[in-house]
Scaffold this motif. Structure first.
Motif, short mmCIF file in Angstrom:
data_model
loop_
_atom_site.label_atom_id
_atom_site.label_comp_id
_atom_site.label_asym_id
_atom_site.label_seq_id
_atom_site.Cartn_x
_atom_site.Cartn_y
_atom_site.Cartn_z
N ASP A 94 43.43 87.49 56.11
CA ASP A 94 43.41 86.18 56.08
C ASP A 94 42.05 85.76 55.22
O ASP A 94 41.72 84.66 55.23
CB ASP A 94 43.28 85.36 57.49
CG ASP A 94 42.16 86.04 58.56
OD1 ASP A 94 41.52 87.09 58.01
OD2 ASP A 94 42.08 85.73 59.36
N PHE A 149 41.87 82.54 52.85
CA PHE A 149 41.69 81.21 53.13
C PHE A 149 40.18 80.63 53.58
O PHE A 149 39.17 81.50 53.65
CB PHE A 149 42.09 81.09 54.90
CG PHE A 149 43.79 81.25 54.63
CD1 PHE A 149 44.42 80.27 54.44
CD2 PHE A 149 44.22 82.45 55.18
CE1 PHE A 149 46.07 80.37 54.12
CE2 PHE A 149 45.78 82.55 55.07
CZ PHE A 149 46.54 81.69 54.61
N THR A 200 41.46 77.99 60.02
CA THR A 200 41.63 79.45 60.72
C THR A 200 43.26 79.49 60.90
O THR A 200 43.86 78.37 61.19
CB THR A 200 41.04 78.99 62.15
OG1 THR A 200 39.57 78.83 61.98
CG2 THR A 200 41.28 80.12 63.28
N ILE A 201 43.72 80.66 60.92
CA ILE A 201 45.07 81.12 61.05
C ILE A 201 45.08 81.67 62.39
O ILE A 201 44.63 82.63 62.64
CB ILE A 201 45.51 82.04 59.84
CG1 ILE A 201 45.48 81.12 58.39
CG2 ILE A 201 46.92 82.40 60.17
CD1 ILE A 201 46.18 79.83 58.31
N SER A 202 45.83 81.35 63.16
CA SER A 202 46.15 81.66 64.73
C SER A 202 46.92 82.95 64.54
O SER A 202 47.75 83.21 63.52
CB SER A 202 46.79 80.82 65.47
OG SER A 202 46.00 79.59 65.68
N ARG A 203 46.76 83.80 65.46
CA ARG A 203 47.53 85.06 65.57
C ARG A 203 48.89 85.12 66.27
O ARG A 203 48.89 84.24 67.24
CB ARG A 203 46.89 86.51 65.89
CG ARG A 203 45.56 86.62 64.74
CD ARG A 203 46.31 87.03 63.46
NE ARG A 203 45.41 86.94 62.23
CZ ARG A 203 44.86 88.06 61.72
NH1 ARG A 203 45.51 89.22 62.15
NH2 ARG A 203 44.13 88.21 60.45
N PRO A 243 50.55 86.70 61.65
CA PRO A 243 49.93 85.02 61.71
C PRO A 243 50.90 84.50 62.55
O PRO A 243 52.27 85.08 63.03
CB PRO A 243 50.23 84.56 60.26
CG PRO A 243 50.99 85.32 59.43
CD PRO A 243 50.83 86.91 60.15
N SER A 248 53.71 77.83 59.52
CA SER A 248 52.44 77.87 60.26
C SER A 248 52.52 76.95 61.38
O SER A 248 53.02 75.66 61.32
CB SER A 248 51.10 77.69 59.44
OG SER A 248 50.10 77.61 60.49
N ASP A 264 49.44 76.04 62.72
CA ASP A 264 48.46 75.57 62.47
C ASP A 264 48.25 74.31 61.58
O ASP A 264 47.57 73.17 61.70
CB ASP A 264 47.19 76.44 62.15
CG ASP A 264 46.97 77.64 63.24
OD1 ASP A 264 47.11 77.25 64.31
OD2 ASP A 264 47.08 78.89 62.66
N TYR A 265 49.06 74.48 60.59
CA TYR A 265 49.07 73.37 59.54
C TYR A 265 50.51 73.23 59.03
O TYR A 265 51.49 74.11 58.59
CB TYR A 265 48.39 74.04 58.39
CG TYR A 265 46.82 74.57 58.59
CD1 TYR A 265 45.58 73.58 58.88
CD2 TYR A 265 46.51 75.92 59.04
CE1 TYR A 265 44.60 74.11 59.25
CE2 TYR A 265 45.22 76.43 59.51
CZ TYR A 265 44.36 75.47 59.61
OH TYR A 265 42.90 75.72 59.99
#
Length: 657
Positions: free
Chosen positions: A346, A349, A354-357, A367, A375, A377-378
């Protein structure tokens, strides 16, 4: 706006949201939203990585005439495969001959080709080796990009990815400070960052990524390998001719691919060390914690020793026992090698992005994504390729080319509907008699539902009266509650899902796939089938997300109103008339209330004289006047002449059913 919420919107709201997003994109293209930068390059779709998944996405975007670019940090496609696997032999099979000419069937056994409309781009034409060299794959990937004229921008290491314009666009830059803006971002960088746990003495351990292939360097050495995946066994297989002993330490037992039916587990091509272990030739495997393993180098002999926490000793079988003098590692090692796989990288970025796992354990390397491959997250951030494997981890082939070539296509089809209003490709049947042959063909030839078994399903959507059907191929099984919002097709009535699955208790570590009772050959006991076989799930109503979430353990779909198992077949050709076809046809007849048999003209003639309701197979034959039909068919005329006088009033055919 969350992807899932967007897909739940009504058509008007979805259209308005799309217009707003497009307006922001247009403003960005004009430089109004570029954060003060100049000469910013803008695209609707940006794909990061020109590996197999990135190129596959590029192919679909190119054929759909979308505004896209693929950014690749290397000087050519397939950068990862220029180095890995380090011993250069792939474990993806290259089966050049199947005895069949059907292209779709042959793709079932071609694990390296990407999907395209260019027949010259079949990997089977690049190598004769069953397990080909990785360098051949690199050449194939570059030919794929060149011949199909994909828009790849090489030598572009993008980074600092973040959101701009109130979160509607993505901004990134490369090593030369060039700026890029995208509306939709697809990450296809794979799982490429070596997993390097930190523990006392970890600096004394060599990594898989840095190993020498010179066998002379291992001459007469005792080696400990951390890990028990294919890379670990690949290393063991290579150095075995030169070493004294090879020990292998991992946290869990060996998982054999032929027992688990998961191609990511240990493959036979790499398992030579199991022979030398079980045939008492010094090598061995044992279990222990590889994430917290204190290693020290002895000042006396220079060898490497493992200090177990609490002075516990390791013995084969995975038990840590104290105060024993037979610790398997007690003689130390000349070399310890780390082969613990890879994680998602990651670093491309922005620090605040932030990229969650996906979870704990093995899932933490991926991810976190939704079943739309987006995603969590986004919004408008998607993933393709190996980094989507959290959705089918240890279940199917989503981490490998022969799997993610189809999941990449699935993502593209979802994007085509959500972003551009293009419905999921389909076949419409106005005559349900044609449905059964199509299902049999798909079960026997389809490569997508075969390779991504239990993940991709075919879908049959009936109309209200169950007289017509719309057929969707390779739709995500997990999105059964979201058929309409994902595909664009009406799904308000009864429907059927078709999947290929192994027997629910057939696969797993320690299972014996060669036991004498492994095969079922009686159609009435098809539900006992162990090997990969089709299962038909019929639902009288729409299912909900709650239904999907609360489905029974090991089930890929909620419990249906009716279910039909098609008997397993050694050749995976489910075309036996009585063994396979008859059961499928009767299952559809039971669910639709239609007689789907085919009839000869004479049979239809006799039915028309004795009933006022004809089966579907006879209705097309009686659309012409009875007198014309009889006059043009001597056989029917002979039947009519033999009829007794009291049947004469029935000589007029019903005009409809």
């Amino acid at each position: 706006m969350d992807n899932v919420l967007l897909l739940d919107m009504s058509g008007e709201k979805m259209y308005i949201a799309h217009l707003i997003s497009m307006l922001c994109y247009i403003l960005a293209c004009n430089g109004s939203l570029s954060d003060g930068t100049v000469n910013t390059k803008n695209h609707e779709y940006c794909v990061i990585g020109a590996g197999p998944a990135g190129l596959q996405m590029g192919y679909f975007l190119e054929r759909a005439s979308r505004d896209y670019v693929i950014y690749e940090k290397g000087s050519s496609a397939g950068t990862f495969y220029k180095k890995y696997p380090i011993h250069r032999k792939l474990i993806s099979i290259n089966k050049r001959f199947t005895g069949k000419t059907n292209k779709e069937f042959n793709l079932r056994h071609d694990w390296n080709s990407l999907i395209s409309d260019d027949e010259s781009l079949k990997f089977t034409k690049y190598s004769k080796e069953f397990f080909p060299d990785a360098d051949v794959l690199v050449k194939y990937l570059n030919d794929f990009a060149t011949k199909l004229k994909l828009n790849v921008q090489y030598n572009t290491a993008v980074g600092g990815i973040k959101k701009i314009s109130n979160g509607t666009l993505f901004h990134m830059s490369d090593q030369l400070s060039n700026q890029y803006i995208c509306k939709y971002l697809i990450i296809a960088t794979g799982i490429s960052k070596p997993n390097i746990p930190k523990f006392e003495g970890s600096e004394l351990v060599q990594g898989y990524e840095d190993l020498s292939l010179d066998l002379d360097e291992y001459e007469g050495q005792s080696v400990l390998i951390l890990g028990r995946g294919n890379s670990a066994f690949e290393v063991a297989q290579h150095i075995m001719p030169s070493t004294n002993v090879i020990h292998m330490l991992a946290r869990s037992r060996v998982k054999l691919a032929w027992a688990t039916h998961y191609v990511g587990d240990l493959r036979a091509v790499n398992n030579g060390l199991l022979d030398t272990y079980q045939l008492k030739s010094l090598d061995g495997i044992f279990e222990g914690d590889v994430e917290d393993l204190p290693v020290r180098r002895s000042d006396l002999d220079g060898r490497l020793y493992i200090d177990q926490p609490g002075d516990a000793d390791i013995i084969p079988g995975g038990k840590n026992l104290e105060d024993l003098d037979n610790d398997a590692t007690r003689e130390g090692y000349d070399r310890i090698i780390r082969c613990l796989g890879f994680n998602f990288d990651d670093s491309i970025f922005h620090p605040n992005f932030t990229i969650s796992r996906a979870g704990k354990g093995r899932r933490k390397k991926y991810p976190k994504i939704s079943h739309f491959y987006g995603s969590t997250d986004y919004p408008n951030l998607y993933f393709a390729g190996t980094n989507t494997h959290s959705l089918d981890l240890r279940k199917s082939a989503g981490a490998f080319i022969h799997g993610y070539r189809y999941t990449a296509r699935t993502l593209h089809r979802i994007l085509e509907w959500v972003n551009h209003g293009i419905k999921w490709p389909h076949v419409h049947f106005t005559n349900l008699q044609d449905l059964t042959p199509h299902i049999i063909k798909r079960m026997s030839e389809g490569s997508d539902i075969y390779q991504m078994f239990g993940v991709l399903c075919d879908v049959v959507l009936y109309n209200k009266n169950k007289t017509e059907a719309t057929y969707l191929e390779a739709f995500p099984c997990s999105l059964a509650p979201k058929i309409k919002t994902t595909s664009g097709h009406e799904a308000d009535h009864a429907f059927m899902m078709i999947a290929l699955e192994y027997g629910k208790n057939f696969s797993g570590p320690g299972k014996d796939p060669f036991n004498e009772e492994r095969v079922t050959s009686i159609p009435s006991e098809a539900h006992r089938s162990n090997f990969l076989h089709p299962i038909l799930y019929h639902y009288d109503r729409r299912i909900t997300i709650a239904d999907q979430v609360t489905r029974p353990k090991k089930w890929i779909l909620p419990v249906p109103d009716r279910i039909h198992h098609v008997l397993e077949d050694f050749t995976t050709k489910f075309d036996g008339h009585e063994t396979h076809i008859l059961g499928v046809r009767r299952f559809i007849e039971m669910n639709t209330g239609q007689d789907l048999r085919f009839f000869f003209a004479e049979q239809c003639f006799m039915l028309a004289l004795t009933t006022t309701s004809l089966p579907l197979g006879c209705r097309p034959q009686v659309k012409q006047p009875s007198s014309q039909l009889v006059a043009t068919n001597p056989s029917l005329r002979a039947h009519l002449d033999k009829m007794p006088p009291h049947f004469l009033p029935l000589r007029v055919f019903p005009s409809d059913g």
